[in-house]
Enzyme design. Structure first.
Site, PDB file in Angstrom:
ATOM      1  N   TYR A  17      53.331  33.949  45.806  1.00  0.00           N
ATOM      2  CA  TYR A  17      54.206  32.274  45.615  1.00  0.00           C
ATOM      3  C   TYR A  17      55.348  32.761  45.614  1.00  0.00           C
ATOM      4  CZ  TYR A  17      55.725  28.207  43.509  1.00  0.00           C
ATOM      5  OH  TYR A  17      56.824  27.261  43.923  1.00  0.00           O
ATOM      6  N   THR A  44      40.393  39.259  41.634  1.00  0.00           N
ATOM      7  CA  THR A  44      40.904  37.517  42.164  1.00  0.00           C
ATOM      8  C   THR A  44      39.297  36.982  42.158  1.00  0.00           C
ATOM      9  OG1 THR A  44      42.402  38.431  43.790  1.00  0.00           O
ATOM     10  CG2 THR A  44      40.704  36.244  43.626  1.00  0.00           C
ATOM     11  N   THR A  45      37.498  38.433  42.337  1.00  0.00           N
ATOM     12  CA  THR A  45      36.759  37.747  41.817  1.00  0.00           C
ATOM     13  C   THR A  45      36.380  37.657  40.834  1.00  0.00           C
ATOM     14  OG1 THR A  45      36.539  39.108  44.245  1.00  0.00           O
ATOM     15  CG2 THR A  45      34.301  37.919  42.699  1.00  0.00           C
ATOM     16  N   ILE A  91      36.261  47.615  48.877  1.00  0.00           N
ATOM     17  CA  ILE A  91      36.408  46.517  47.495  1.00  0.00           C
ATOM     18  C   ILE A  91      36.132  45.397  47.684  1.00  0.00           C
ATOM     19  CG2 ILE A  91      37.456  46.097  45.521  1.00  0.00           C
ATOM     20  CD1 ILE A  91      39.741  48.124  45.653  1.00  0.00           C
ATOM     21  N   TYR A 125      47.543  46.226  47.137  1.00  0.00           N
ATOM     22  CA  TYR A 125      46.000  44.821  46.920  1.00  0.00           C
ATOM     23  C   TYR A 125      46.816  44.224  48.480  1.00  0.00           C
ATOM     24  CZ  TYR A 125      43.165  41.504  47.093  1.00  0.00           C
ATOM     25  OH  TYR A 125      41.752  40.556  47.047  1.00  0.00           O
ATOM     26  N   ARG A 157      46.326  34.296  50.729  1.00  0.00           N
ATOM     27  CA  ARG A 157      46.397  34.114  49.305  1.00  0.00           C
ATOM     28  C   ARG A 157      47.680  34.271  49.254  1.00  0.00           C
ATOM     29  NH1 ARG A 157      40.691  34.118  46.135  1.00  0.00           N
ATOM     30  NH2 ARG A 157      41.109  32.978  45.075  1.00  0.00           N
TER      31      ARG A 157
END
Length: 298
Positions: free
Chosen positions: A113, A50-51, A209, A139, A144
C-alpha cells in the site's frame, strides 16, 4: 558480506493455510494439517503468510500460530514465519516476537500500500534484518503489494548478513534471471509461483514456497527433488502434469481457492475471514471438476 550464505531450506515449503472454526483459529485441525505436510515429506513450512490469512489474524493469533507450528514441528523441518508489514516498526516487533517463539527464519513482504521508493525498501528491510538474529527471506509479490524489488535494491540488500534469500513472485523470469546472475552467490531464490518452479530451478533456484503443496505436499517435494537428483525430465513432466491443478488454485484471489480445495478434500474447514469469502459458484464448480479430474475428490 559472506558469499554463499547458509540456505534456510532446499526443495518445497508449504505456505500453509490457517484453519478457522466458528471465527477462531482451529488449532486441532492446524496440527493435523502440519502432520499431513510432514508425512508428505515437505521440506519447510511457512506459517502466517498470505496463504495463512495473516492480514486478518490478531497479534496474539499471529504469534500463536507460529508458536504452535514450532512446537508441533519440533525441529523436523524449518518453520518460517511471515512477519512483513506496511509499517516497519510494527513488522520489527512482529519479527522479534516470532524469533522469540522459535521461528527458524522470517518471510518479510514488501511494505504493501505505501509503495515505498527503492531507498525506502532498502531502509525497511535493513532495519528489520538489523533487529533480528534469524535469516530473513525477502518476499517480492508486486501484483499484491503495488511494490517491486528491483535489481539495484536486491544488490544492496544482498550485502546484509541476515538477508539470505528471496521469494520471487513477480512472474518476470527475465528479471529473475538477472537476479540469479548478479545476486545468486549471496541470495537464494525461491519460486513464489507454483507454475514457475522448474524454470526458476533451472536458473539456480533453491525451491519453491508453494500454495499447491497444501493439497499435494509429496508431489511438490518430489518435483523439486527430481530436479536436484538430476532427473530433469521427471521434474519437467510433473510441472506440466500438475499445471492445470496449480492454475486452478488461483482462479480467484489466494487463498480462497486453496482453502476451498482443502475443504473439499476434508483437510480443514473452508471458513475464511472477511474480506475473503466463499468462491463464486461458477469458479467453485470449475475447481471441483479439476479436483475430480486429478482424483483428489469423488
Amino acid at each position: 558480506m559472506s558469499k554463499f550464505k547458509k540456505t534456510v531450506f532446499t526443495g518445497a515449503a508449504t505456505a500453509i493455510v490457517t484453519p478457522f472454526k466458528n471465527g477462531l483459529v482451529d488449532y486441532d485441525t492446524f496440527g493435523s494439517l502440519i502432520d499431513f505436510q510432514l508425512d508428505g515429506g515437505i521440506d519447510a513450512l511457512v506459517v502466517a503468510g498470505t496463504t495463512g490469512e495473516a492480514s486478518t489474524l490478531t497479534d496474539d493469533e499471529h504469534i500463536g500460530v507460529i508458536k504452535y507450528a514450532v512446537e508441533r514441528v519440533n525441529g523436523r523441518v524449518p518453520v518460517i514465519a511471515g512477519t512483513g508489514s506496511n509499517d516497519t516498526a510494527y513488522g520489527i516487533d512482529l519479527s522479534r516476537e516470532a524469533c522469540a517463539v522459535g521461528a527458524d527464519a522470517l518471510l518479510v513482504v514488501t511494505p504493501y500500500y505505501n509503495k515505498a521508493t527503492p531507498k525506502g525498501l532498502i531502509k525497511n528491510f535493513t532495519a528489520t534484518a538489523d533487529a533480528v538474529d534469524k535469516p530473513v527471506i525477502l518476499y517480492n509479490v508486486p501484483s499484491r503489494t503495488g511494490c517491486n524489488i528491483s535489481l539495484p535494491v536486491y544488490k544492496e540488500l544482498m550485502k546484509h548478513e541476515n538477508i539470505v534469500a528471496t521469494k520471487e513472485a513477480s512472474g518476470n523470469l527475465s528479471a529473475i534471471a538477472q537476479i540469479a546472475d548478479e545476486c545468486g552467490d549471496y541470495l537464494d531464490i525461491y519460486s513464489g509461483n507454483d507454475d514457475q518452479v522448474v524454470p526458476i530451478l533451472s536458473l539456480g533456484g533453491k525451491g519453491v514456497i508453494s500454495v499447491f503443496s497444501n493439497i499435494l505436499p509429496r508431489e511438490m517435494h518430489e518435483l523439486c527433488q527430481a530436479w536436484f537428483d538430476g532427473d530433469v525430465n521427471k521434474s519437467m513432466r510433473m510441472q506440466l502434469d500438475y499445471l492445470k491443478l496449480m492454475n486452478s488454485l488461483f482462479i480467484e484471489v489466494n487463498p480462497v481457492p486453496v482453502k476451498t480445495a482443502c475443504g473439499m478434500m476434508n483437510l480443514c474447514s473452508e471458513e475464511m475471514r472477511l474480506p475473503l469469502c466463499e468462491m463464486e459458484d461458477s469458479n467453485r464448480a470449475k475447481l471441483e471438476a479439476i479436483l475430480k479430474d486429478y482424483k483428489l475428490i469423488k
